[in-house]
Design a protein around this motif. Sequence first.
Motif, PDB file in Angstrom:
ATOM      1  N   LEU A  51      40.651  95.047  40.689  1.00  0.00           N
ATOM      2  CA  LEU A  51      41.190  93.810  39.696  1.00  0.00           C
ATOM      3  C   LEU A  51      40.995  92.402  41.239  1.00  0.00           C
ATOM      4  CD1 LEU A  51      44.288  95.336  38.037  1.00  0.00           C
ATOM      5  CD2 LEU A  51      42.632  93.822  37.330  1.00  0.00           C
ATOM      6  N   ALA A  52      41.336  92.632  42.303  1.00  0.00           N
ATOM      7  CA  ALA A  52      41.415  91.447  43.222  1.00  0.00           C
ATOM      8  C   ALA A  52      39.754  91.256  43.034  1.00  0.00           C
ATOM      9  CB  ALA A  52      41.692  92.373  44.547  1.00  0.00           C
ATOM     10  N   GLU A  53      38.815  91.949  42.811  1.00  0.00           N
ATOM     11  CA  GLU A  53      36.945  91.857  43.175  1.00  0.00           C
ATOM     12  C   GLU A  53      36.871  90.971  41.671  1.00  0.00           C
ATOM     13  OE1 GLU A  53      33.272  91.390  44.559  1.00  0.00           O
ATOM     14  OE2 GLU A  53      35.324  92.030  45.639  1.00  0.00           O
ATOM     15  N   CYS A  54      37.502  91.332  40.931  1.00  0.00           N
ATOM     16  CA  CYS A  54      36.965  90.882  39.216  1.00  0.00           C
ATOM     17  C   CYS A  54      37.227  89.404  39.419  1.00  0.00           C
ATOM     18  CB  CYS A  54      37.767  91.998  38.259  1.00  0.00           C
ATOM     19  SG  CYS A  54      37.049  93.571  38.220  1.00  0.00           S
ATOM     20  N   PHE A  55      39.164  88.530  40.131  1.00  0.00           N
ATOM     21  CA  PHE A  55      39.388  87.343  40.089  1.00  0.00           C
ATOM     22  C   PHE A  55      38.941  86.839  41.200  1.00  0.00           C
ATOM     23  CE2 PHE A  55      42.576  89.861  37.993  1.00  0.00           C
ATOM     24  CZ  PHE A  55      42.178  88.873  36.585  1.00  0.00           C
ATOM     25  N   ARG A  56      37.595  87.594  42.319  1.00  0.00           N
ATOM     26  CA  ARG A  56      37.332  86.577  43.108  1.00  0.00           C
ATOM     27  C   ARG A  56      36.304  85.601  42.807  1.00  0.00           C
ATOM     28  NH1 ARG A  56      34.493  87.594  48.022  1.00  0.00           N
ATOM     29  NH2 ARG A  56      32.555  88.073  47.222  1.00  0.00           N
ATOM     30  N   ASP A  57      35.474  85.010  41.291  1.00  0.00           N
ATOM     31  CA  ASP A  57      35.143  84.541  40.735  1.00  0.00           C
ATOM     32  C   ASP A  57      36.082  83.688  39.966  1.00  0.00           C
ATOM     33  OD1 ASP A  57      33.516  82.921  38.527  1.00  0.00           O
ATOM     34  OD2 ASP A  57      32.419  84.263  39.051  1.00  0.00           O
ATOM     35  N   GLY A  58      36.537  81.899  40.615  1.00  0.00           N
ATOM     36  CA  GLY A  58      37.514  81.843  39.628  1.00  0.00           C
ATOM     37  C   GLY A  58      37.854  80.922  38.244  1.00  0.00           C
ATOM     38  N   ARG A  59      36.568  81.334  37.621  1.00  0.00           N
ATOM     39  CA  ARG A  59      36.478  81.164  36.074  1.00  0.00           C
ATOM     40  C   ARG A  59      36.798  82.956  35.486  1.00  0.00           C
ATOM     41  NH1 ARG A  59      30.628  81.234  35.679  1.00  0.00           N
ATOM     42  NH2 ARG A  59      30.459  82.697  37.740  1.00  0.00           N
ATOM     43  N   VAL A  60      36.626  83.872  36.256  1.00  0.00           N
ATOM     44  CA  VAL A  60      37.113  85.083  35.808  1.00  0.00           C
ATOM     45  C   VAL A  60      38.855  84.585  35.167  1.00  0.00           C
ATOM     46  CG1 VAL A  60      37.757  87.307  35.855  1.00  0.00           C
ATOM     47  CG2 VAL A  60      36.008  86.336  36.768  1.00  0.00           C
ATOM     48  N   ALA A  61      39.399  85.060  33.876  1.00  0.00           N
ATOM     49  CA  ALA A  61      40.325  84.483  33.349  1.00  0.00           C
ATOM     50  C   ALA A  61      41.107  86.171  33.241  1.00  0.00           C
ATOM     51  CB  ALA A  61      40.533  83.920  32.072  1.00  0.00           C
ATOM     52  N   ALA A  62      40.709  86.808  32.627  1.00  0.00           N
ATOM     53  CA  ALA A  62      41.349  88.366  32.868  1.00  0.00           C
ATOM     54  C   ALA A  62      40.777  89.053  33.322  1.00  0.00           C
ATOM     55  CB  ALA A  62      41.916  88.238  30.885  1.00  0.00           C
ATOM     56  N   ALA A  63      40.632  89.949  32.985  1.00  0.00           N
ATOM     57  CA  ALA A  63      39.964  91.901  33.785  1.00  0.00           C
ATOM     58  C   ALA A  63      40.685  93.238  33.334  1.00  0.00           C
ATOM     59  CB  ALA A  63      39.827  91.336  34.733  1.00  0.00           C
ATOM     60  N   ARG A  64      39.880  94.034  32.987  1.00  0.00           N
ATOM     61  CA  ARG A  64      39.931  95.115  32.303  1.00  0.00           C
ATOM     62  C   ARG A  64      39.803  96.622  33.314  1.00  0.00           C
ATOM     63  NH1 ARG A  64      39.030  95.841  27.708  1.00  0.00           N
ATOM     64  NH2 ARG A  64      40.337  95.011  26.913  1.00  0.00           N
ATOM     65  N   VAL A  65      40.190  96.593  33.942  1.00  0.00           N
ATOM     66  CA  VAL A  65      39.436  98.290  34.622  1.00  0.00           C
ATOM     67  C   VAL A  65      40.395  99.533  33.981  1.00  0.00           C
ATOM     68  CG1 VAL A  65      38.927  96.897  37.045  1.00  0.00           C
ATOM     69  CG2 VAL A  65      41.345  98.249  36.773  1.00  0.00           C
ATOM     70  N   ALA A  66      38.908 100.676  34.616  1.00  0.00           N
ATOM     71  CA  ALA A  66      39.561 101.579  34.061  1.00  0.00           C
ATOM     72  C   ALA A  66      38.864 102.970  35.283  1.00  0.00           C
ATOM     73  CB  ALA A  66      39.349 102.397  32.696  1.00  0.00           C
ATOM     74  N   ILE A  67      39.723 103.687  35.515  1.00  0.00           N
ATOM     75  CA  ILE A  67      39.511 104.761  36.958  1.00  0.00           C
ATOM     76  C   ILE A  67      39.916 105.947  36.451  1.00  0.00           C
ATOM     77  CG2 ILE A  67      39.804 105.589  39.312  1.00  0.00           C
ATOM     78  CD1 ILE A  67      40.192 102.541  39.805  1.00  0.00           C
ATOM     79  N   THR A  68      38.627 106.884  36.151  1.00  0.00           N
ATOM     80  CA  THR A  68      39.190 108.454  35.719  1.00  0.00           C
ATOM     81  C   THR A  68      38.885 109.137  36.307  1.00  0.00           C
ATOM     82  OG1 THR A  68      38.827 107.183  33.196  1.00  0.00           O
ATOM     83  CG2 THR A  68      38.628 109.705  33.371  1.00  0.00           C
ATOM     84  N   LYS A  69      39.832 110.083  36.327  1.00  0.00           N
ATOM     85  CA  LYS A  69      38.757 111.509  37.129  1.00  0.00           C
ATOM     86  C   LYS A  69      38.359 112.059  36.352  1.00  0.00           C
ATOM     87  CE  LYS A  69      43.061 111.657  40.330  1.00  0.00           C
ATOM     88  NZ  LYS A  69      44.735 112.165  41.113  1.00  0.00           N
ATOM     89  N   THR A  70      37.243 112.592  36.854  1.00  0.00           N
ATOM     90  CA  THR A  70      36.378 113.627  35.534  1.00  0.00           C
ATOM     91  C   THR A  70      36.286 114.660  35.852  1.00  0.00           C
ATOM     92  OG1 THR A  70      34.049 113.401  37.234  1.00  0.00           O
ATOM     93  CG2 THR A  70      35.167 111.915  35.190  1.00  0.00           C
ATOM     94  N   GLN A  71      37.176 115.201  36.550  1.00  0.00           N
ATOM     95  CA  GLN A  71      36.701 117.117  37.247  1.00  0.00           C
ATOM     96  C   GLN A  71      38.617 116.987  37.844  1.00  0.00           C
ATOM     97  OE1 GLN A  71      33.726 117.371  40.150  1.00  0.00           O
ATOM     98  NE2 GLN A  71      32.253 117.333  37.867  1.00  0.00           N
ATOM     99  N   ILE A  72      39.554 116.589  37.305  1.00  0.00           N
ATOM    100  CA  ILE A  72      40.887 117.249  37.420  1.00  0.00           C
ATOM    101  C   ILE A  72      41.250 118.255  37.024  1.00  0.00           C
ATOM    102  CG2 ILE A  72      41.793 115.236  36.174  1.00  0.00           C
ATOM    103  CD1 ILE A  72      43.352 116.390  40.186  1.00  0.00           C
ATOM    104  N   PHE A  73      41.181 118.191  35.419  1.00  0.00           N
ATOM    105  CA  PHE A  73      42.127 119.474  34.902  1.00  0.00           C
ATOM    106  C   PHE A  73      40.923 120.302  34.048  1.00  0.00           C
ATOM    107  CE2 PHE A  73      45.587 116.225  34.849  1.00  0.00           C
ATOM    108  CZ  PHE A  73      46.289 117.376  35.941  1.00  0.00           C
ATOM    109  N   PRO A  74      41.203 121.492  33.660  1.00  0.00           N
ATOM    110  CA  PRO A  74      39.913 121.882  33.021  1.00  0.00           C
ATOM    111  C   PRO A  74      40.047 122.216  31.784  1.00  0.00           C
ATOM    112  CG  PRO A  74      41.276 123.733  34.149  1.00  0.00           C
ATOM    113  CD  PRO A  74      41.835 122.413  34.744  1.00  0.00           C
ATOM    114  N   GLU A  75      41.318 122.066  31.088  1.00  0.00           N
ATOM    115  CA  GLU A  75      41.188 122.052  29.632  1.00  0.00           C
ATOM    116  C   GLU A  75      40.883 120.130  29.187  1.00  0.00           C
ATOM    117  OE1 GLU A  75      45.249 121.547  31.269  1.00  0.00           O
ATOM    118  OE2 GLU A  75      43.964 122.516  31.971  1.00  0.00           O
TER     119      GLU A  75
END
Length: 124
Positions: free
Chosen positions: A87-111
């Motif tokens: 998020l801090a990197e996203c807001f480095r550009d002063g024109r960015v008024a909002a940001a959305r980030v998603a981080i997913t562990k893709t192999q954490i649970f077998p089900e």
Amino acid sequence: MDPMTLFPRGYVASRVLGMEVEVAIGLHPWERHPERPNRLRVDAEMFVPADALGGAIVDYDGVRNLVRGWRGRPHVEVLETLAEELLAECFRDGRVAAARVAITKTQIFPEASGAGIEVFRPRR
């Protein structure tokens, strides 16, 4: 939150979606082996009001470089730590008024195809 509620006159979203990186991260005992990092899928979106763009692009290279740099870093306990960095990197550009980030562990649970977090934040 729908970005249109923040930007009734429209917006431009600059996105980097589906980045993959292996990171030593997690609280579970099986996640604490540096030779077996977790595979993460990372999405980042930066929202700029359409009238603030001024004809210039919103450069997402910084987001890409930050995520690529996570590989090989010391163990991180929780995804929220990485999300705050992103998020801090996203807001480095002063024109960015909002940001959305998603981080997913893709192999954490077998089900499950993944487990993770998403944060949407307007600029403070």
